[in-house]
Design a protein around this motif. Structure first.
Motif, PDB file in Angstrom:
ATOM      1  N   VAL A  29       0.892  -1.161   0.000  1.00  0.00           N
ATOM      2  CA  VAL A  29       0.000   0.000   0.000  1.00  0.00           C
ATOM      3  C   VAL A  29       0.925   1.204   0.000  1.00  0.00           C
ATOM      4  N   ILE A  30       0.695   2.116  -0.955  1.00  0.00           N
ATOM      5  CA  ILE A  30       1.619   3.227  -1.148  1.00  0.00           C
ATOM      6  C   ILE A  30       0.855   4.452  -1.639  1.00  0.00           C
ATOM      7  N   ASP A  31       1.410   5.616  -1.434  1.00  0.00           N
ATOM      8  CA  ASP A  31       0.835   6.846  -1.977  1.00  0.00           C
ATOM      9  C   ASP A  31       0.873   6.756  -3.499  1.00  0.00           C
ATOM     10  N   SER A  32      -0.182   7.150  -4.149  1.00  0.00           N
ATOM     11  CA  SER A  32      -0.282   6.996  -5.608  1.00  0.00           C
ATOM     12  C   SER A  32       0.762   7.805  -6.362  1.00  0.00           C
ATOM     13  N   ARG A  33       1.317   8.832  -5.751  1.00  0.00           N
ATOM     14  CA  ARG A  33       2.301   9.667  -6.430  1.00  0.00           C
ATOM     15  C   ARG A  33       3.723   9.167  -6.252  1.00  0.00           C
ATOM     16  N   ALA A  34       3.937   8.172  -5.413  1.00  0.00           N
ATOM     17  CA  ALA A  34       5.291   7.665  -5.145  1.00  0.00           C
ATOM     18  C   ALA A  34       5.777   6.800  -6.307  1.00  0.00           C
ATOM     19  N   LYS A  35       7.093   6.645  -6.406  1.00  0.00           N
ATOM     20  CA  LYS A  35       7.649   5.823  -7.467  1.00  0.00           C
ATOM     21  C   LYS A  35       7.409   4.337  -7.192  1.00  0.00           C
ATOM     22  N   ARG A  36       7.611   3.531  -8.218  1.00  0.00           N
ATOM     23  CA  ARG A  36       7.252   2.112  -8.151  1.00  0.00           C
ATOM     24  C   ARG A  36       7.880   1.387  -6.959  1.00  0.00           C
ATOM     25  N   ASP A  37       9.152   1.605  -6.737  1.00  0.00           N
ATOM     26  CA  ASP A  37       9.842   0.919  -5.656  1.00  0.00           C
ATOM     27  C   ASP A  37      10.088   1.844  -4.465  1.00  0.00           C
ATOM     28  N   GLY A  38       9.221   2.831  -4.303  1.00  0.00           N
ATOM     29  CA  GLY A  38       9.384   3.796  -3.218  1.00  0.00           C
ATOM     30  C   GLY A  38       8.993   3.232  -1.865  1.00  0.00           C
ATOM     31  N   GLN A  39       9.046   4.096  -0.866  1.00  0.00           N
ATOM     32  CA  GLN A  39       8.735   3.714   0.512  1.00  0.00           C
ATOM     33  C   GLN A  39       7.252   3.384   0.642  1.00  0.00           C
ATOM     34  N   ALA A  40       6.956   2.189   1.093  1.00  0.00           N
ATOM     35  CA  ALA A  40       5.572   1.733   1.208  1.00  0.00           C
ATOM     36  C   ALA A  40       4.986   2.135   2.557  1.00  0.00           C
ATOM     37  N   ILE A  41       3.690   2.328   2.576  1.00  0.00           N
ATOM     38  CA  ILE A  41       2.983   2.555   3.837  1.00  0.00           C
ATOM     39  C   ILE A  41       2.916   1.236   4.593  1.00  0.00           C
ATOM     40  N   GLU A  42       2.578   0.162   3.858  1.00  0.00           N
ATOM     41  CA  GLU A  42       2.492  -1.157   4.477  1.00  0.00           C
ATOM     42  C   GLU A  42       2.651  -2.222   3.397  1.00  0.00           C
ATOM     43  N   GLU A  43       3.308  -3.327   3.763  1.00  0.00           N
ATOM     44  CA  GLU A  43       3.399  -4.487   2.884  1.00  0.00           C
ATOM     45  C   GLU A  43       2.343  -5.482   3.336  1.00  0.00           C
ATOM     46  N   ILE A  44       1.483  -5.885   2.395  1.00  0.00           N
ATOM     47  CA  ILE A  44       0.391  -6.774   2.785  1.00  0.00           C
ATOM     48  C   ILE A  44       0.476  -8.149   2.128  1.00  0.00           C
ATOM     49  N   GLY A  45       1.499  -8.395   1.342  1.00  0.00           N
ATOM     50  CA  GLY A  45       1.616  -9.708   0.734  1.00  0.00           C
ATOM     51  C   GLY A  45       2.818  -9.824  -0.166  1.00  0.00           C
ATOM     52  N   LEU A  46       2.943 -11.003  -0.800  1.00  0.00           N
ATOM     53  CA  LEU A  46       4.017 -11.216  -1.747  1.00  0.00           C
ATOM     54  C   LEU A  46       3.538 -12.094  -2.886  1.00  0.00           C
ATOM     55  N   TYR A  47       4.274 -12.008  -3.994  1.00  0.00           N
ATOM     56  CA  TYR A  47       3.930 -12.734  -5.202  1.00  0.00           C
ATOM     57  C   TYR A  47       5.220 -13.123  -5.904  1.00  0.00           C
ATOM     58  N   HIS A  48       5.428 -14.434  -6.091  1.00  0.00           N
ATOM     59  CA  HIS A  48       6.603 -14.953  -6.785  1.00  0.00           C
ATOM     60  C   HIS A  48       6.121 -15.705  -8.027  1.00  0.00           C
ATOM     61  N   PRO A  49       6.089 -15.045  -9.182  1.00  0.00           N
ATOM     62  CA  PRO A  49       5.498 -15.669 -10.367  1.00  0.00           C
ATOM     63  C   PRO A  49       6.342 -16.767 -10.998  1.00  0.00           C
ATOM     64  N   LYS A  50       7.637 -16.809 -10.772  1.00  0.00           N
ATOM     65  CA  LYS A  50       8.496 -17.781 -11.441  1.00  0.00           C
ATOM     66  C   LYS A  50       8.463 -19.157 -10.784  1.00  0.00           C
ATOM     67  N   ASN A  51       8.002 -19.260  -9.554  1.00  0.00           N
ATOM     68  CA  ASN A  51       7.899 -20.566  -8.913  1.00  0.00           C
ATOM     69  C   ASN A  51       6.805 -21.366  -9.595  1.00  0.00           C
ATOM     70  N   ASP A  52       6.860 -22.682  -9.464  1.00  0.00           N
ATOM     71  CA  ASP A  52       5.832 -23.515 -10.079  1.00  0.00           C
ATOM     72  C   ASP A  52       5.191 -24.371  -9.011  1.00  0.00           C
ATOM     73  N   PRO A  53       3.994 -24.131  -8.586  1.00  0.00           N
ATOM     74  CA  PRO A  53       3.091 -23.060  -8.952  1.00  0.00           C
ATOM     75  C   PRO A  53       3.503 -21.744  -8.290  1.00  0.00           C
ATOM     76  N   SER A  54       2.992 -20.635  -8.797  1.00  0.00           N
ATOM     77  CA  SER A  54       3.350 -19.321  -8.284  1.00  0.00           C
ATOM     78  C   SER A  54       3.006 -19.197  -6.807  1.00  0.00           C
ATOM     79  N   VAL A  55       3.872 -18.496  -6.078  1.00  0.00           N
ATOM     80  CA  VAL A  55       3.633 -18.262  -4.653  1.00  0.00           C
ATOM     81  C   VAL A  55       2.827 -16.978  -4.513  1.00  0.00           C
ATOM     82  N   ILE A  56       1.680 -17.075  -3.860  1.00  0.00           N
ATOM     83  CA  ILE A  56       0.861 -15.900  -3.595  1.00  0.00           C
ATOM     84  C   ILE A  56       0.481 -15.945  -2.126  1.00  0.00           C
ATOM     85  N   ARG A  57       0.911 -14.942  -1.367  1.00  0.00           N
ATOM     86  CA  ARG A  57       0.520 -14.835   0.040  1.00  0.00           C
ATOM     87  C   ARG A  57       0.019 -13.416   0.277  1.00  0.00           C
ATOM     88  N   VAL A  58      -1.193 -13.317   0.802  1.00  0.00           N
ATOM     89  CA  VAL A  58      -1.783 -12.006   1.069  1.00  0.00           C
ATOM     90  C   VAL A  58      -2.337 -12.028   2.484  1.00  0.00           C
TER      91      VAL A  58
END
Length: 152
Positions: A22-51
């Protein structure tokens, strides 16, 4: 402040890993986040999704706007259906159990208990070279003992 739920890219060049943040809409892509709420690893088989479902529901309820990619991920976890009241099915493939390499090694070792292979080390290699040298010296001595002397 307008907030967005979007992906933050991590990882190497051809091995991307993402964090759902969760981030301010004006911040850059890899900028300082307000909060991290999950992760996504698309290259794993099957993909890792944790929210973190509770935090995702909170941020959606206070007006954070998810990107299209995050909506797709939230649909897979079922969080989007909880928020929007949608009735489409959700589902994330369960991650396979990690294989226990130590147990596999112990099993293979137990199967090959009768078979012994010599360890190759410097001491073993030197002993082999010394034995070969002695064998060649013995062959040379035998050849000289069998040959008649020139003076006879």
């Amino acid at each position: 402040m307008a907030t967005k739920i979007r992906l933050k890219r991590l990882g190497k060049i051809r091995s991307p890993h993402y964090r759902i943040i969760v981030i301010d809409s004006r911040a850059k892509r890899d900028g300082q986040a307000i909060e991290e709420i999950g992760l996504y690893h698309p290259k794993n088989d099957p993909s890792v999704i944790r929210v973190d479902s509770e935090r995702a529901q909170y941020w959606l309820s206070v007006g954070a706007q998810p990107t299209e990619a995050v909506v797709a991920i939230l649909k897979r976890t079922g969080d989007w259906q909880k928020f929007s009241g949608d009735t489409t099915p959700s589902g994330v493939d369960p991650q396979p159990e990690r294989r226990d390499r130590e147990a596999e090694f112990a099993k293979a070792l137990a199967e090959d208990a009768g078979a012994t292979a010599p360890a190759i080390s410097k001491a073993k290699k030197k002993a082999d070279e010394d034995a070969a040298k002695k064998a060649t010296e013995a062959v040379a001595e035998d050849a000289s003992a069998e040959a008649p002397a020139e003076g006879e």
